[in-house]
Design a protein around this motif. Structure first.
Motif, PDB file in Angstrom:
ATOM      1  N   THR A  86       7.374  14.456  -6.676  1.00 25.67           N
ATOM      2  CA  THR A  86       6.616  14.877  -7.942  1.00 25.67           C
ATOM      3  C   THR A  86       5.259  15.368  -7.611  1.00 25.67           C
ATOM      4  O   THR A  86       4.925  16.329  -7.985  1.00 25.67           O
ATOM      5  CB  THR A  86       6.532  13.891  -9.082  1.00 25.67           C
ATOM      6  N   TRP A  87       4.436  14.661  -7.161  1.00 28.04           N
ATOM      7  CA  TRP A  87       3.033  15.045  -7.122  1.00 28.04           C
ATOM      8  C   TRP A  87       2.271  14.701  -5.798  1.00 28.04           C
ATOM      9  O   TRP A  87       1.092  14.899  -5.451  1.00 28.04           O
ATOM     10  CB  TRP A  87       2.097  13.686  -8.132  1.00 28.04           C
ATOM     11  N   ASP A  88       2.896  14.344  -4.963  1.00 29.49           N
ATOM     12  CA  ASP A  88       2.680  14.169  -3.430  1.00 29.49           C
ATOM     13  C   ASP A  88       3.243  14.829  -2.350  1.00 29.49           C
ATOM     14  O   ASP A  88       4.129  14.059  -1.578  1.00 29.49           O
ATOM     15  CB  ASP A  88       2.347  12.634  -3.178  1.00 29.49           C
ATOM     16  N   PRO A  89       3.085  15.868  -2.023  1.00 25.77           N
ATOM     17  CA  PRO A  89       3.977  16.794  -1.176  1.00 25.77           C
ATOM     18  C   PRO A  89       3.766  16.337   0.340  1.00 25.77           C
ATOM     19  O   PRO A  89       2.606  16.021   0.681  1.00 25.77           O
ATOM     20  CB  PRO A  89       3.713  18.253  -1.103  1.00 25.77           C
ATOM     21  N   LYS A  90       4.653  16.041   1.026  1.00 26.31           N
ATOM     22  CA  LYS A  90       4.638  15.593   2.401  1.00 26.31           C
ATOM     23  C   LYS A  90       5.347  16.725   3.295  1.00 26.31           C
ATOM     24  O   LYS A  90       6.572  16.205   3.705  1.00 26.31           O
ATOM     25  CB  LYS A  90       5.149  14.086   2.604  1.00 26.31           C
ATOM     26  N   PRO A  91       4.880  17.663   3.958  1.00 22.81           N
ATOM     27  CA  PRO A  91       5.512  18.563   4.919  1.00 22.81           C
ATOM     28  C   PRO A  91       6.116  17.834   6.009  1.00 22.81           C
ATOM     29  O   PRO A  91       7.142  18.432   6.910  1.00 22.81           O
ATOM     30  CB  PRO A  91       4.193  19.640   5.395  1.00 22.81           C
ATOM     31  N   ALA A  92       5.308  16.663   6.515  1.00 21.62           N
ATOM     32  CA  ALA A  92       5.889  16.196   7.634  1.00 21.62           C
ATOM     33  C   ALA A  92       7.286  15.459   7.354  1.00 21.62           C
ATOM     34  O   ALA A  92       8.026  15.468   8.604  1.00 21.62           O
ATOM     35  CB  ALA A  92       4.876  15.013   8.134  1.00 21.62           C
ATOM     36  N   LEU A  93       7.807  15.126   6.285  1.00 22.07           N
ATOM     37  CA  LEU A  93       8.872  14.833   6.006  1.00 22.07           C
ATOM     38  C   LEU A  93       9.959  15.720   6.223  1.00 22.07           C
ATOM     39  O   LEU A  93      11.278  15.514   6.799  1.00 22.07           O
ATOM     40  CB  LEU A  93       9.033  14.198   4.580  1.00 22.07           C
ATOM     41  N   GLN A  94       9.598  17.026   6.056  1.00 21.47           N
ATOM     42  CA  GLN A  94      10.808  18.078   6.179  1.00 21.47           C
ATOM     43  C   GLN A  94      11.031  18.410   7.598  1.00 21.47           C
ATOM     44  O   GLN A  94      11.926  18.617   8.222  1.00 21.47           O
ATOM     45  CB  GLN A  94       9.935  19.238   5.718  1.00 21.47           C
ATOM     46  N   SER A 122      -6.837  25.687 -10.000  1.00 20.85           N
ATOM     47  CA  SER A 122      -7.160  24.499  -9.040  1.00 20.85           C
ATOM     48  C   SER A 122      -6.388  24.859  -7.898  1.00 20.85           C
ATOM     49  O   SER A 122      -6.565  24.174  -6.872  1.00 20.85           O
ATOM     50  CB  SER A 122      -7.188  23.268  -9.637  1.00 20.85           C
ATOM     51  N   GLY A 123      -5.211  25.575  -7.936  1.00 22.80           N
ATOM     52  CA  GLY A 123      -4.229  25.442  -6.854  1.00 22.80           C
ATOM     53  C   GLY A 123      -3.405  24.179  -6.331  1.00 22.80           C
ATOM     54  O   GLY A 123      -3.171  24.037  -5.299  1.00 22.80           O
ATOM     55  N   THR A 124      -3.354  23.246  -7.584  1.00 22.18           N
ATOM     56  CA  THR A 124      -2.921  21.810  -7.159  1.00 22.18           C
ATOM     57  C   THR A 124      -1.428  22.109  -6.861  1.00 22.18           C
ATOM     58  O   THR A 124      -0.565  22.681  -7.777  1.00 22.18           O
ATOM     59  CB  THR A 124      -3.036  20.928  -8.431  1.00 22.18           C
ATOM     60  N   GLU A 125      -0.886  21.630  -5.782  1.00 18.07           N
ATOM     61  CA  GLU A 125       0.485  21.558  -5.732  1.00 18.07           C
ATOM     62  C   GLU A 125       1.492  20.603  -6.678  1.00 18.07           C
ATOM     63  O   GLU A 125       0.993  19.167  -6.768  1.00 18.07           O
ATOM     64  CB  GLU A 125       0.937  21.122  -4.062  1.00 18.07           C
ATOM     65  N   VAL A 126       2.268  20.994  -7.179  1.00 18.00           N
ATOM     66  CA  VAL A 126       3.285  20.399  -8.140  1.00 18.00           C
ATOM     67  C   VAL A 126       4.594  20.666  -7.717  1.00 18.00           C
ATOM     68  O   VAL A 126       4.981  21.765  -7.387  1.00 18.00           O
ATOM     69  CB  VAL A 126       2.880  20.803  -9.490  1.00 18.00           C
ATOM     70  N   SER A 127       5.492  19.939  -7.869  1.00 14.97           N
ATOM     71  CA  SER A 127       7.010  19.841  -7.643  1.00 14.97           C
ATOM     72  C   SER A 127       7.539  20.911  -8.785  1.00 14.97           C
ATOM     73  O   SER A 127       7.186  20.669  -9.822  1.00 14.97           O
ATOM     74  CB  SER A 127       7.733  18.754  -7.775  1.00 14.97           C
TER      75      SER A 127
END
Length: 473
Positions: A86-94, A122-127
């Protein structure tokens, strides 16, 4: 496919329901032989108007410091939504998807099935599951470094709602009402909306006076008569009820001259009074048919969540100090890709509408909006991994919430979890810190908003809590 869920957080009150009719029916029995006029004329009792005017357990109060927020709406995503989706993207998991979790031979990495994109100025990353709500990120502060004590639904829900997992403590809404009172004496100052109702332990006033306990409203119904049972008394007119209540208060005053006041009796009398007052205003507050068609459509009033959010805005507008909206079903141990997307869709439009509506009415600037669950989720897979329908298990060491309005800085994220989202590592925020910050925005020093009980000054944050100053505008 049957979704695997934890049932221990879905408790609903049953035996504790006490309707308005029971209040007033019990109240009206046994007083026929008493003469109110003669008692007043003999000087034994005070005039009715004086009693009614003095009986205001939560009259409006000014906080000790200039407040940035005057009211709170807490959207409680019960069941614990996954921050990683939802609110905390984690590329490392990919990069490690379906591989063993580093340093954890028993865990298999589960990458989010959802894409994230930058939104707002703001460019905030959102799911991608929040396409409408994401358009409001410039008004939101996303706290990505939340953590709590225990990864159990009941205990963590109590911590979020009362600041304690052990002793019976007053809820956040009760503390806010105790500190600020209410701007509307005809409605409860603290109302919780939920289909099926809310467990009393999450709304209790505990050792605070009973007037500050939350009022649970079952929103699974659409008609006013079902939402608030017996809102109209069929047997006694309003003037007659007023006389009965005044007499009951006066008799209690005579009784209390010789005996110490009974807190439970006082709480019951306050409930009688509130039940009477609600007849005059509750029907209007909960009747969303009085809203323009375009406003109802904006919220999606054909959905339960949409109706709840619109009712919540109407309650805030009418002076209710603390409104809690429960949106359950976020406990996704299996089939997360389908089930989380469904829950997000249920609230995406209504939440976006709420923020839009509050902003258009000039209310967002002094209304604190808080969204979040009781804890977070694991970066490893839970459930049927081989079948391709995994979910995530409980994680109390990391989760996300967002706040908006009420003096909160918009367009920012605060804190961070590790590269896998397994634990909060930067600018960690405990539940006590969240509560301390909420009280600060309302004009209180959390260490000084206290209530003496059993020889000790209790407070919402116990002996903990630090205000997160960085997110305050």
């Amino acid at each position: 496919m049957i979704e695997q869920t934890c049932q221990d957080h879905e408790h609903r009150p049953q035996d504790s329901i006490f309707t308005r009719r029971q209040f007033l029916n019990r109240l009206g029995m046994g007083f026929g032989a008493l003469s109110l006029t003669s008692l007043v004329g003999m000087g034994i009792l005070s005039p009715p108007d004086a009693i009614a005017d003095s009986f205001s357990p939560y009259s409006p109060k000014s906080p000790p410091f200039p407040p940035k927020a005057k009211r709170v709406i807490h959207i409680f995503a019960s069941g614990a939504p996954s921050h990683l989706d939802t609110w905390d993207p984690k590329p490392a998991l990919q990069k490690l998807d379906e591989k063993p979790m580093p340093d954890d031979k028993n865990g298999t990495v589960f990458a989010s099935p959802f894409k994230f994109k930058k939104m707002g100025q703001s460019g905030t990353e959102v799911s991608e599951v929040f396409p409408l709500l994401g358009q409001h990120v410039d008004d939101m502060c996303i706290v990505r470094s939340m953590y709590t004590d225990i990864p159990d639904h009941i205990a963590a829900s109590l911590m979020m709602n009362t600041g304690s997992v052990r002793l019976p403590k007053p809820s956040v809404g009760s503390w806010v009402t105790y500190g600020l009172g209410s701007e509307n004496q005809n409605l409860p100052a603290f109302i919780a909306l939920s289909p099926g109702g809310v467990s009393a332990q999450n709304l209790r006033s505990a050792f605070l006076p009973g007037a500050y306990q939350g009022t649970s409203v079952n929103t699974q119904y659409t008609s006013i008569d079902k939402l608030i049972e017996n809102i109209k008394n069929k047997y006694t007119s309003l003037p007659e009820q007023r006389k009965q209540l005044d007499l009951l208060h006066q008799l209690n005053e005579v009784h209390s001259q010789n005996l110490k006041k009974d807190a439970q009796l006082e709480a019951r009398l306050q409930a009688y009074e509130l039940a009477y007052q609600m007849q005059m205003e509750a029907s209007d507050a909960f009747d969303i048919s009085k809203e323009p068609a375009d406003v109802r459509a904006m919220y999606g009033d054909n959905t339960q969540t949409g109706r709840q959010m619109l009712i919540a805005r109407r309650l805030l507008e009418k002076g209710v100090r603390f409104v809690q909206v429960w949106h359950g079903g976020w406990d996704h141990h299996t089939n997360l890709e389908t089930n989380l997307a469904k829950k997000a869709e249920e609230c995406d439009k209504p939440l976006a509408a709420l923020l839009t509506d509050l902003k258009q009415r000039g209310m967002l600037k002094d209304t604190l909006v808080v969204w979040g669950g009781e804890f977070g989720r694991s970066p490893t897979a839970d459930g049927n991994i081989a079948g391709g329908t995994p979910g995530r298990t409980h994680n109390n060491k990391a989760f996300s919430i967002w706040m908006a309005g009420g003096g909160v800085k918009g367009g920012m994220t605060y804190g961070a979890t590790d590269e896998f989202g397994a634990r909060a590592v930067e600018n960690k925020v405990h539940i006590h810190d969240l509560h301390a910050t909420m009280l600060k925005l309302l004009g209180f020093d959390h260490e000084k908003l206290t209530y003496r009980y059993n020889g000790r000054d209790f407070r919402l944050t116990d002996v903990f809590g630090n205000v997160v100053k960085e997110i305050i505008a």
